[in-house]
Each structure stands twice: as C-alpha cells, then as structure tokens.
Motif scaffolding. Structure first.
Motif, PDB file in Angstrom:
ATOM      1  N   ASN A 198       0.826  -1.213   0.000  1.00 28.85           N
ATOM      2  CA  ASN A 198       0.000   0.000   0.000  1.00 28.85           C
ATOM      3  C   ASN A 198       0.857   1.259   0.000  1.00 28.85           C
ATOM      4  O   ASN A 198       0.580   2.219  -0.739  1.00 28.85           O
ATOM      5  CB  ASN A 198      -0.938   0.002   1.200  1.00 28.85           C
ATOM      6  N   ARG A 199       1.898   1.254   0.807  1.00 28.35           N
ATOM      7  CA  ARG A 199       2.796   2.415   0.848  1.00 28.35           C
ATOM      8  C   ARG A 199       3.506   2.580  -0.496  1.00 28.35           C
ATOM      9  O   ARG A 199       3.716   3.695  -0.976  1.00 28.35           O
ATOM     10  CB  ARG A 199       3.825   2.250   1.974  1.00 28.35           C
ATOM     11  N   GLU A 209       1.223   4.171  -3.224  1.00 27.02           N
ATOM     12  CA  GLU A 209       1.063   5.611  -3.034  1.00 27.02           C
ATOM     13  C   GLU A 209       2.307   6.358  -3.517  1.00 27.02           C
ATOM     14  O   GLU A 209       2.219   7.400  -4.151  1.00 27.02           O
ATOM     15  CB  GLU A 209       0.805   5.916  -1.559  1.00 27.02           C
TER      16      GLU A 209
END
Length: 261
Positions: free
Chosen positions: A245-246, A249
């Motif tokens: 997820n990081r 982004e």
C-alpha cells in the motif's frame, strides 16, 4: 564583682555551646550495622529516599566489609534511582558490580542500570506531559539497550529477562524512530544524501522495527531527488514487496515530489 559576672557569663556560654553540640550529635552514632541497614531499608520502603541514602552511606562508611554493607551497596543504587539521581545510581551500580561481579543479584544490578539509563532524560514534566519519543536523546537509550542485552547474555534465565526483552524491543523502535526524525530534518532542508543514509542505517540496524517502511520511503524520495534512479527503484521494490500500500502511493508521485514522510 566584675570578675564573678564574667565567670558566670563564661559558664553560660559554655553551657550553650555544649547544648548546641548535643543537639547536633549524630543520633546514629551507637547504631549497629544491622540497625543502620534496617533503618535504611525502612526509609526506602516509606519512600524517604534521601534518608535511606544517608543511612546506607553511613553503613558503608562505618562497616565497609560486613554483609549488610554489601547488600546496602545495591539498595543505595535503587534509592538514587527512585530519587531521580541517575548519575549517582549508575556510579553505585558500577561500584557494586566491580566489587561483587559474582553476586547472586548481579542480574538485578544490570537490570537496574538499564532502567536508570532508560529514564535518564525523563524530567518531572515529561512524566506527566506526553513526549515525542523520537526526539529523546538517543545516547542513554542505546546504553540502556546494551545494559538489558548484557543481562540477557549472562543471565538468560533471570527473573528480569522477559521484561528486559520487551524493553529492548521498545528501545529498538524508539532508536529507529529517532533516526527517522533526523532523516525528516534532512529532507526538509534538502540534504538528500544524508537523509538516504539515515534510511539505510535503519534498514541495516533496525530491520523489523516499525520505522522500516518510513526508511524505505525516505530512501526512494531522496534517491529520486539525487537522480539515482536505480537506487530509488531498488528501495521501491523492497517497499512494494513488504508494504504494498505504501509503495503504490509512492509510485504514483511524480519525480521531484519530496514532501517529508
């Protein structure tokens, strides 16, 4: 008559001086080693740490080789610790370990040393007002980490071993967070290489800590700013493998976007 008056004055002065001396007389002067120790321990249990320290010091001065003095050497360290006098506590612990390296309570001495260093820079205000742990002085925290590590190395079955392990985990996270605080400082000032080095240091020394994803993101951002695209992609790949997820982004951000994490 004058001579008699002067004599009476001298007698009165002598009586006053004698009375003052009696008032200042040490009430513990006739105490045995056992009584000094018991009074010191009682003061410690009451929370009267200054009184406890005074009795322990008297005990060691008068009966330096007795069994009570040996135990008192360790308990005075605890009294200093509770009185928030870390320098005196560390000095007492080091003296105890130097004189009694094989003492049955040597594990406790290392544990107390770790506690003292862990709380060394905790002021009275900081005990009541929330403090950003990342901004704490890392030196005593590293020393505390080493103290607890020494305990686990030499006394793995100690009653203090489990708590020491848990404290080492917290200390490791705090030290890693401190590195990220410094890295963020560098990022805000455009010191990209210094920031990337801090991130790399976290990966090398604090792998598994909660700061790892932040460290990888710092590295990606900083290497991009330095036009070191290969290193940026390497860091991004590791980030994607472990924190997808990081990574998603961050991958969406255009080059040149260097806002701190």
């Amino acid at each position: 008559m004058s001579a008699l008056r002067n004599t009476l004055i001298l007698i009165l002065l002598a009586a006053l001086i004698s009375g003052c001396g009696a008032m200042r007389q040490d009430p513990t002067r006739d105490w045995s080693a056992s009584q000094l120790y018991e009074e010191a321990k009682a003061a410690l249990e009451r929370g009267n740490y200054d009184q406890a320290v005074e009795h322990y010091e008297t005990l060691e001065a008068r009966f330096p080789f007795g069994r009570h003095a040996q135990q008192g050497q360790l308990e005075i360290a605890y009294a200093y610790y509770k009185a928030q006098e870390p320098e005196m506590a560390i000095a007492a612990i080091d003296r105890f370990l130097q004189m009694n390296p094989r003492h049955p309570h040597a594990d406790y001495a290392y544990y107390l040393r770790g506690l003292t260093n862990y709380e060394r820079d905790q002021s009275f205000l900081n005990r009541w007002v929330p403090q950003d742990q990342a901004r704490r002085d890392p030196v005593p925290l590293r020393t505390a980490f080493e103290d607890f590590g020494t305990l686990l190395q030499y006394f793995p079955d100690s009653r203090y071993a489990q708590d020491s392990r848990e404290r080492m985990v917290r200390l490791r996270n705090m030290l890693a967070a401190h590195e990220m605080h410094v890295a963020d400082f560098y990022m805000r000032r455009g010191a990209w290489l210094a920031a990337a080095q801090r991130g790399r240091y976290v990966l090398e020394h604090y792998d598994g800590s909660g700061a790892v994803p932040d460290a990888l993101e710092i590295m990606v951002r900083a290497y991009r700013e330095l036009d070191m695209d290969d290193l940026a992609e390497d860091a991004l790949r590791v980030l994607r493998q472990n924190f997808p997820n990081r990574a998603d982004e961050l991958a969406a951000l255009p080059h040149g976007t260097s806002a701190p994490v």
